[in-house]
Motif scaffolding. Sequence first.
Motif, PDB file in Angstrom:
ATOM      1  N   PHE A   1       0.842  -1.189   0.000  1.00 10.53           N
ATOM      2  CA  PHE A   1       0.000   0.000   0.000  1.00 10.53           C
ATOM      3  C   PHE A   1       0.887   1.253   0.000  1.00 10.53           C
ATOM      4  O   PHE A   1       0.646   2.182  -0.764  1.00 10.53           O
ATOM      5  N   CYS A   2       1.902   1.274   0.857  1.00 10.89           N
ATOM      6  CA  CYS A   2       2.791   2.442   0.952  1.00 10.89           C
ATOM      7  C   CYS A   2       3.545   2.674  -0.352  1.00 10.89           C
ATOM      8  O   CYS A   2       3.665   3.815  -0.818  1.00 10.89           O
ATOM      9  N   LYS A   3       4.037   1.606  -0.962  1.00 12.40           N
ATOM     10  CA  LYS A   3       4.755   1.726  -2.238  1.00 12.40           C
ATOM     11  C   LYS A   3       3.827   2.312  -3.305  1.00 12.40           C
ATOM     12  O   LYS A   3       4.207   3.216  -4.043  1.00 12.40           O
TER      13      LYS A   3
ATOM     14  N   ASN B   1       4.001   5.951  -5.241  1.00 14.65           N
ATOM     15  CA  ASN B   1       4.052   5.915  -6.703  1.00 14.65           C
ATOM     16  C   ASN B   1       2.994   6.841  -7.300  1.00 14.65           C
ATOM     17  O   ASN B   1       3.232   7.496  -8.311  1.00 14.65           O
ATOM     18  N   LEU B   2       1.812   6.906  -6.677  1.00 15.86           N
ATOM     19  CA  LEU B   2       0.715   7.712  -7.214  1.00 15.86           C
ATOM     20  C   LEU B   2       0.626   9.125  -6.632  1.00 15.86           C
ATOM     21  O   LEU B   2      -0.088   9.972  -7.166  1.00 15.86           O
ATOM     22  N   LEU B   3       1.338   9.390  -5.573  1.00 11.42           N
ATOM     23  CA  LEU B   3       1.271  10.683  -4.883  1.00 11.42           C
ATOM     24  C   LEU B   3       1.438  11.901  -5.807  1.00 11.42           C
ATOM     25  O   LEU B   3       0.694  12.875  -5.671  1.00 11.42           O
ATOM     26  N   PRO B   4       2.355  11.866  -6.775  1.00 11.13           N
ATOM     27  CA  PRO B   4       2.509  13.052  -7.643  1.00 11.13           C
ATOM     28  C   PRO B   4       1.272  13.403  -8.472  1.00 11.13           C
ATOM     29  O   PRO B   4       1.157  14.511  -8.974  1.00 11.13           O
ATOM     30  N   TYR B   5       0.340  12.482  -8.611  1.00  9.42           N
ATOM     31  CA  TYR B   5      -0.847  12.721  -9.430  1.00  9.42           C
ATOM     32  C   TYR B   5      -1.989  13.385  -8.657  1.00  9.42           C
ATOM     33  O   TYR B   5      -3.036  13.658  -9.225  1.00  9.42           O
ATOM     34  N   PHE B   6      -1.794  13.622  -7.362  1.00  9.89           N
ATOM     35  CA  PHE B   6      -2.857  14.173  -6.523  1.00  9.89           C
ATOM     36  C   PHE B   6      -2.428  15.509  -5.923  1.00  9.89           C
ATOM     37  O   PHE B   6      -1.253  15.709  -5.625  1.00  9.89           O
ATOM     38  N   PRO B   7      -3.389  16.400  -5.703  1.00  8.83           N
ATOM     39  CA  PRO B   7      -3.052  17.702  -5.123  1.00  8.83           C
ATOM     40  C   PRO B   7      -2.629  17.633  -3.656  1.00  8.83           C
ATOM     41  O   PRO B   7      -1.950  18.523  -3.167  1.00  8.83           O
ATOM     42  N   SER B   8      -3.030  16.560  -2.961  1.00  7.82           N
ATOM     43  CA  SER B   8      -2.622  16.435  -1.562  1.00  7.82           C
ATOM     44  C   SER B   8      -2.394  14.971  -1.202  1.00  7.82           C
ATOM     45  O   SER B   8      -2.924  14.063  -1.851  1.00  7.82           O
TER      46      SER B   8
ATOM     47  N   CYS C   1      -4.668  11.399  -2.177  1.00  5.75           N
ATOM     48  CA  CYS C   1      -4.056  10.175  -2.703  1.00  5.75           C
ATOM     49  C   CYS C   1      -4.431   8.991  -1.824  1.00  5.75           C
ATOM     50  O   CYS C   1      -4.833   7.929  -2.313  1.00  5.75           O
ATOM     51  N   PHE C   2      -4.310   9.172  -0.513  1.00  8.28           N
ATOM     52  CA  PHE C   2      -4.682   8.106   0.409  1.00  8.28           C
ATOM     53  C   PHE C   2      -6.147   7.718   0.231  1.00  8.28           C
ATOM     54  O   PHE C   2      -6.477   6.538   0.160  1.00  8.28           O
ATOM     55  N   GLU C   3      -7.024   8.698   0.176  1.00  7.85           N
ATOM     56  CA  GLU C   3      -8.455   8.416   0.064  1.00  7.85           C
ATOM     57  C   GLU C   3      -8.782   7.668  -1.231  1.00  7.85           C
ATOM     58  O   GLU C   3      -9.641   6.784  -1.243  1.00  7.85           O
ATOM     59  N   TYR C   4      -8.089   7.988  -2.301  1.00  9.90           N
ATOM     60  CA  TYR C   4      -8.267   7.272  -3.566  1.00  9.90           C
ATOM     61  C   TYR C   4      -7.907   5.795  -3.394  1.00  9.90           C
ATOM     62  O   TYR C   4      -8.689   4.906  -3.728  1.00  9.90           O
TER      63      TYR C   4
ATOM     64  N   LEU D   1      -6.925  -2.020   5.227  1.00 12.18           N
ATOM     65  CA  LEU D   1      -5.671  -1.993   5.982  1.00 12.18           C
ATOM     66  C   LEU D   1      -5.649  -0.869   7.013  1.00 12.18           C
ATOM     67  O   LEU D   1      -5.009  -0.984   8.050  1.00 12.18           O
ATOM     68  N   PHE D   2      -6.330   0.240   6.725  1.00 16.53           N
ATOM     69  CA  PHE D   2      -6.310   1.417   7.595  1.00 16.53           C
ATOM     70  C   PHE D   2      -7.731   1.896   7.848  1.00 16.53           C
ATOM     71  O   PHE D   2      -8.601   1.767   6.989  1.00 16.53           O
ATOM     72  N   LEU D   3      -7.942   2.483   9.007  1.00 16.68           N
ATOM     73  CA  LEU D   3      -9.260   3.036   9.332  1.00 16.68           C
ATOM     74  C   LEU D   3      -9.515   4.334   8.570  1.00 16.68           C
ATOM     75  O   LEU D   3     -10.598   4.560   8.057  1.00 16.68           O
ATOM     76  N   ASP D   4      -8.493   5.189   8.527  1.00 14.70           N
ATOM     77  CA  ASP D   4      -8.602   6.484   7.867  1.00 14.70           C
ATOM     78  C   ASP D   4      -7.197   7.035   7.655  1.00 14.70           C
ATOM     79  O   ASP D   4      -6.198   6.374   7.948  1.00 14.70           O
ATOM     80  N   TYR D   5      -7.114   8.263   7.146  1.00 15.65           N
ATOM     81  CA  TYR D   5      -5.818   8.879   6.853  1.00 15.65           C
ATOM     82  C   TYR D   5      -4.961   9.037   8.106  1.00 15.65           C
ATOM     83  O   TYR D   5      -3.759   8.798   8.079  1.00 15.65           O
ATOM     84  N   ARG D   6      -5.587   9.428   9.218  1.00 17.93           N
ATOM     85  CA  ARG D   6      -4.846   9.576  10.476  1.00 17.93           C
ATOM     86  C   ARG D   6      -4.224   8.244  10.894  1.00 17.93           C
ATOM     87  O   ARG D   6      -3.052   8.184  11.283  1.00 17.93           O
TER      88      ARG D   6
END
Length: 112
Positions: free
Chosen positions: A65-67, A71-78, A82-85, A98-103
């Motif tokens: 997930f982190c990788k 890899n996709l982070l540059p395509y998002f404004p924040s 990216c995480f929410e996508y 894997l995660f409850l939320d962004y926090r």
Amino acid sequence: MNDLTTIRGFYETYLMLLPQYETQKECFDFLNAEVKKINGEKMFFNLCDFQIRTIGKGLETIPDFCKTYFNLLPYFPSAKECFEYLHGISETRAENALFLDYRDFKERTWSA
């Protein structure tokens, strides 16, 4: 003929054309460029995005997930967008995300 404007059509065409290309990336780049000619925009950000949206590859474990996230982070404004996508795709592909939320993602992956 497959409809290149749908994920399924794109994927089926990709599988048909794959033997004609030396690499998966070459085949993917060709098809993504064709979709851009048809629609005016690409269907996928990159090969990684294509793989997660078609076969779920890249979201199975926290390191995967982190990788994929980086890899996709540059395509998002924040970072959060990216995480929410990715989290949205992950939730639809697995019984337990894997995660409850962004926090939760930040706390479990960025804290030492």
